[in-house]
Design an enzyme around this catalytic site. Structure first.
Site, short mmCIF file in Angstrom:
data_model
loop_
_atom_site.label_atom_id
_atom_site.label_comp_id
_atom_site.label_asym_id
_atom_site.label_seq_id
_atom_site.Cartn_x
_atom_site.Cartn_y
_atom_site.Cartn_z
N LYS A 112 -3.45 -0.82 -9.65
CA LYS A 112 -3.89 0.11 -8.61
C LYS A 112 -2.70 0.53 -7.76
CE LYS A 112 -5.27 -0.20 -4.41
NZ LYS A 112 -4.82 1.10 -3.79
N GLU A 169 4.01 -10.93 -3.02
CA GLU A 169 5.29 -10.53 -2.41
C GLU A 169 4.94 -9.72 -1.19
OE1 GLU A 169 7.97 -8.29 -1.09
OE2 GLU A 169 8.00 -7.27 -3.04
N CYS A 186 10.38 -4.20 2.45
CA CYS A 186 9.90 -5.50 2.91
C CYS A 186 11.05 -6.46 3.21
CB CYS A 186 8.96 -6.11 1.88
SG CYS A 186 9.59 -6.09 0.20
N GLU A 226 6.96 -7.31 11.84
CA GLU A 226 7.53 -6.36 10.88
C GLU A 226 7.19 -4.94 11.32
OE1 GLU A 226 7.87 -6.00 6.08
OE2 GLU A 226 5.87 -6.28 6.90
#
Length: 475
Positions: free
Chosen positions: A181, A255, A289, A386
């Protein structure tokens, strides 16, 4: 002042179609979900309408993948699987320019990044893993490593094509079939990859690609017919996935997010370090990331480094992603732009000193100027959360031990950088830093042969390299 004449890439090269359909059991078919419209973040124009999946489509795709695994792919000799994977790798390389332009249109990243990084590395992942397909018994993972079965894979919007290759290539090399997806805001290059897979004559059902929103991903990872789940995305969603799969016996790789520290010691080559810092946080608009979003600088060189950093960031060009001179493109979505803006405002309200690049911003689109905060404390949100945007937080330290303590003072642990001329200090710091990937005198260097992954809230498991094969094998 240098003036750069416009150098736009031709958007017609993307071969953009008005509509795209999902890829299921070797065919492009209409999904039963509500169609979505994917938007160019640099202009806010609708690029195409994309068919999406619903619960029944997910079930059909998983069953198609199971049939292909049981009847064809799982039994096929590794050398034969390798031929298909090599073919996909070559076809990605042949259509590299088309894929790069399409990626920049759909994602907002500069064309020079999609052209020079994303697409070549995607092809390289297929080339590399094709080489492993007939050598799995010699990978040091046991005498008889076997595929797991059906892999359900969910990828993010920051590297759409590269993440698809990152997930699909090792799964195929190990003999698994795939249901993938793509992200809701960036489905187009994954669906062109489906065209390549179809043209490569991969057996029907071996790879299925289902666009959709988060509910489609949730349905996929929880489907009883999926043997392996691989997810790249936010830590919050990763926690939901882990909670939902606990005790169900599925192999899982997560991850997730990061808040990487880029540590600059007083003996570092500062001009080189500045280039690494800029690449570490402003590459792909900070939508990385493992971005070096926390800069830790030894006090004795902090003022000099920050002055050099401001001067360098002032030269970055922000604008049209299809212009070959553009350094920083568009933020991927209005939602992400809102999040970045809110966190930057929190940094100002908590007392950090904000510096913003003087570059002009386009009148249309989702753009955010490169921003550097100094005087940051570890308690501030901009040092803890983040941001996933072109925002750098600068902290200082006096001793090496203090640098390590501050670098490790985070719930994340995906990456880190070290800048020093002493090899012994590099090895000492790398062993102390709690991060899955540590770069020395460079940043954001990736290779299909090297494993990648994190600790703590940055996830678990490794992808890439020999180690990454284990995630797709029963050993």
């Amino acid at each position: 002042m240098w003036e750069y004449a416009p150098a736009p890439e031709n958007r017609d090269i993307a071969n953009l179609k008005p509509s795209y359909r999902m890829f299921l059991d070797g065919e492009f078919v209409e999904g039963a979900g509500e169609p979505l419209k994917t938007v160019n973040p640099a202009t806010e124009e609708v690029l195409a309408e994309v068919s999406t999946a619903d619960k029944n489509d997910v079930d059909r795709a998983v069953k198609a993948a199971r049939r292909a695994y049981d009847r064809v792919w799982g039994k096929m000799p590794g050398a034969e699987r390798a031929k298909y994977i090599y073919r996909i790798a070559r076809m990605i390389a042949e259509r590299a320019r088309e894929l790069a332009v399409l990626e920049s249109l759909d994602n907002g990243k500069p064309i020079k990044e999609s052209r020079d990084v994303d697409v070549p590395t995607a092809s390289a992942h297929f080339f590399y893993h094709a080489g492993w397909a007939d050598k799995l018994g010699y990978a040091g993972l046991g005498p008889d490593p076997r595929p797991l079965g059906v892999a359900g894979q969910v990828i993010p919007w920051n590297f759409p094509l590269l993440m698809a290759a990152w997930k699909i290539a090792p799964a195929l090399a190990c003999g698994n079939t795939v249901v993938l997806k793509p992200a809701e805001t960036t489905p187009l290059t994954a669906l062109v990859l489906a065209e390549i897979i179809q043209q490569a004559e991969l057996p029907p059902g071996v790879v299925n690609i289902l666009p959709g929103a988060g509910d489609v991903g949730a349905e996929l990872v929880s489907h009883a017919g999926v043997d392996k789940v691989a997810f790249t995305g936010s830590t919050d969603v990763g926690k939901l996935i882990q909670r939902s799969l606990a005790g169900k016996g599925k192999k899982v790789t997560l991850e997730l997010g990061g808040k990487a520290a880029n540590v600059v010691f007083d003996d570092a080559p500062l001009d080189q370090a500045v280039e690494g810092i800029v690449n570490g946080i402003f590459f792909n608009q900070g939508h990385v990331c493992c971005a070096g979003s926390r800069l830790l600088v030894q006090e004795s060189v902090a003022d000099e480094l920050i002055e050099k950093l401001h001067a360098r960031v002032s030269t970055l060009r922000i604008g049209d992603p299809l212009d070959k001179n553009t350094d920083v493109g568009a933020i991927n979505s209005r939602e992400q732009l809102t999040k970045i803006t809110e966190l930057v405002e929190s940094g100002e309200s908590e007392g950090a000193e904000k510096w913003v690049s003087p570059c002009p911003l386009p009148d249309k689109g989702f753009f955010f100027a490169p921003t550097v905060f100094s005087g940051v404390s570890q308690a501030m949100r901009i040092a803890r959360e983040e941001i996933f945007g072109p925002v750098l937080s600068v902290l200082t330290f006096r001793t090496p031990d203090e640098a390590i303590a501050k670098a490790n003072n985070t719930p994340y642990g995906l990456s880190a950088g070290i800048w020093t001329e002493k090899g012994s200090r590099i090895l000492w710091a790398a062993n102390k830093l709690r991060a899955g990937v540590v770069w020395a005198n460079t940043f954001n260097r990736f290779d299909p042969t090297a494993p990648f992954g994190g600790y703590q809230e940055s996830g678990f498991g490794r992808e890439g390299g020999r180690t990454g094969l284990e995630a797709y094998l029963d050993v």
